[in-house]
Design a protein around this motif. Structure first.
Motif, PDB file in Angstrom:
ATOM      1  N   TYR A  18       0.833  -1.204   0.000  1.00  0.00           N
ATOM      2  CA  TYR A  18       0.000   0.000   0.000  1.00  0.00           C
ATOM      3  C   TYR A  18       0.872   1.260   0.000  1.00  0.00           C
ATOM      4  O   TYR A  18       0.615   2.211  -0.753  1.00  0.00           O
ATOM      5  CB  TYR A  18      -0.932  -0.013   1.218  1.00  0.00           C
ATOM      6  N   THR A  19       1.910   1.258   0.818  1.00  0.00           N
ATOM      7  CA  THR A  19       2.835   2.398   0.881  1.00  0.00           C
ATOM      8  C   THR A  19       3.504   2.613  -0.468  1.00  0.00           C
ATOM      9  O   THR A  19       3.599   3.748  -0.949  1.00  0.00           O
ATOM     10  CB  THR A  19       3.879   2.179   1.991  1.00  0.00           C
ATOM     11  N   ARG A  20       3.947   1.527  -1.082  1.00  0.00           N
ATOM     12  CA  ARG A  20       4.581   1.600  -2.405  1.00  0.00           C
ATOM     13  C   ARG A  20       3.617   2.241  -3.411  1.00  0.00           C
ATOM     14  O   ARG A  20       3.998   3.157  -4.143  1.00  0.00           O
ATOM     15  CB  ARG A  20       4.992   0.213  -2.883  1.00  0.00           C
ATOM     16  N   ARG A  21       2.396   1.771  -3.424  1.00  0.00           N
ATOM     17  CA  ARG A  21       1.395   2.278  -4.372  1.00  0.00           C
ATOM     18  C   ARG A  21       1.137   3.773  -4.138  1.00  0.00           C
ATOM     19  O   ARG A  21       1.090   4.558  -5.088  1.00  0.00           O
ATOM     20  CB  ARG A  21       0.112   1.462  -4.260  1.00  0.00           C
ATOM     21  N   GLN A  22       0.992   4.182  -2.878  1.00  0.00           N
ATOM     22  CA  GLN A  22       0.751   5.592  -2.569  1.00  0.00           C
ATOM     23  C   GLN A  22       1.915   6.460  -3.048  1.00  0.00           C
ATOM     24  O   GLN A  22       1.696   7.525  -3.638  1.00  0.00           O
ATOM     25  CB  GLN A  22       0.550   5.793  -1.063  1.00  0.00           C
ATOM     26  N   VAL A  28       7.085   9.065  -6.866  1.00  0.00           N
ATOM     27  CA  VAL A  28       8.301   8.620  -6.191  1.00  0.00           C
ATOM     28  C   VAL A  28       8.769   7.302  -6.816  1.00  0.00           C
ATOM     29  O   VAL A  28       7.965   6.407  -7.073  1.00  0.00           O
ATOM     30  CB  VAL A  28       8.053   8.431  -4.676  1.00  0.00           C
ATOM     31  N   GLU A  29      10.061   7.201  -7.054  1.00  0.00           N
ATOM     32  CA  GLU A  29      10.648   5.957  -7.554  1.00  0.00           C
ATOM     33  C   GLU A  29      11.070   5.101  -6.361  1.00  0.00           C
ATOM     34  O   GLU A  29      11.915   5.514  -5.566  1.00  0.00           O
ATOM     35  CB  GLU A  29      11.870   6.253  -8.425  1.00  0.00           C
ATOM     36  N   ILE A  30      10.495   3.924  -6.224  1.00  0.00           N
ATOM     37  CA  ILE A  30      10.859   3.011  -5.144  1.00  0.00           C
ATOM     38  C   ILE A  30      12.061   2.198  -5.616  1.00  0.00           C
ATOM     39  O   ILE A  30      11.964   1.408  -6.549  1.00  0.00           O
ATOM     40  CB  ILE A  30       9.685   2.081  -4.759  1.00  0.00           C
TER      41      ILE A  30
END
Length: 124
Positions: A18-22, A28-30
């Motif tokens: 969920y954090t990655r998707r947000q 933002v590039e993860i």
């Protein structure tokens, strides 16, 4: 400013996803993610992110605050703590690398505010 790169440290896989998707929705590039304390330092060294979104209580022998103290100041990488627990200002590290704490789950407005803060520090 160029695209912001981030590492996510979160041991709950659904919260991490969920954090990655947000963050990706905000541009933002993860560049890395983990949920295990022993993987954090090597991941940070290998990816050199602009910011780390760090859970406080993670799987392993060390917590997020302890780990952040190891790399944040030395490598000049800001950290935002993401926690299910409400923390008072006196519970957070009093260092310039600590951008604050966000309650889980990460909301877009809270993330946007942190990213603006990061950008303004980079422009200063």
């Amino acid at each position: 400013m160029a695209r912001i790169s981030a590492v996510i440290v979160e041991d709950e896989i659904l919260i991490r996803m969920y954090t990655r998707r947000q963050l990706e929705r905000l541009g933002v590039e993860i560049v890395g993610e983990t949920g295990k304390s022993e993987e954090v330092i090597p991941l940070i060294h290998n990816t050199r992110p602009d910011i780390v979104f760090m859970d406080i209580r993670i799987e392993g022998d060390r917590d997020g605050m302890d780990l952040a103290g190891d790399f944040a100041e030395r490598m000049n990488i800001p950290v935002v703590f993401v926690s299910a627990y409400e923390l008072g200002a006196n519970e957070l590290p009093n260092h310039s690398w600590c951008l604050g704490v966000i309650q889980k789950p990460l909301s877009a407005p809270a993330a946007r505010q942190i990213l603006r803060q990061l950008e303004s520090q980079a422009d200063a």
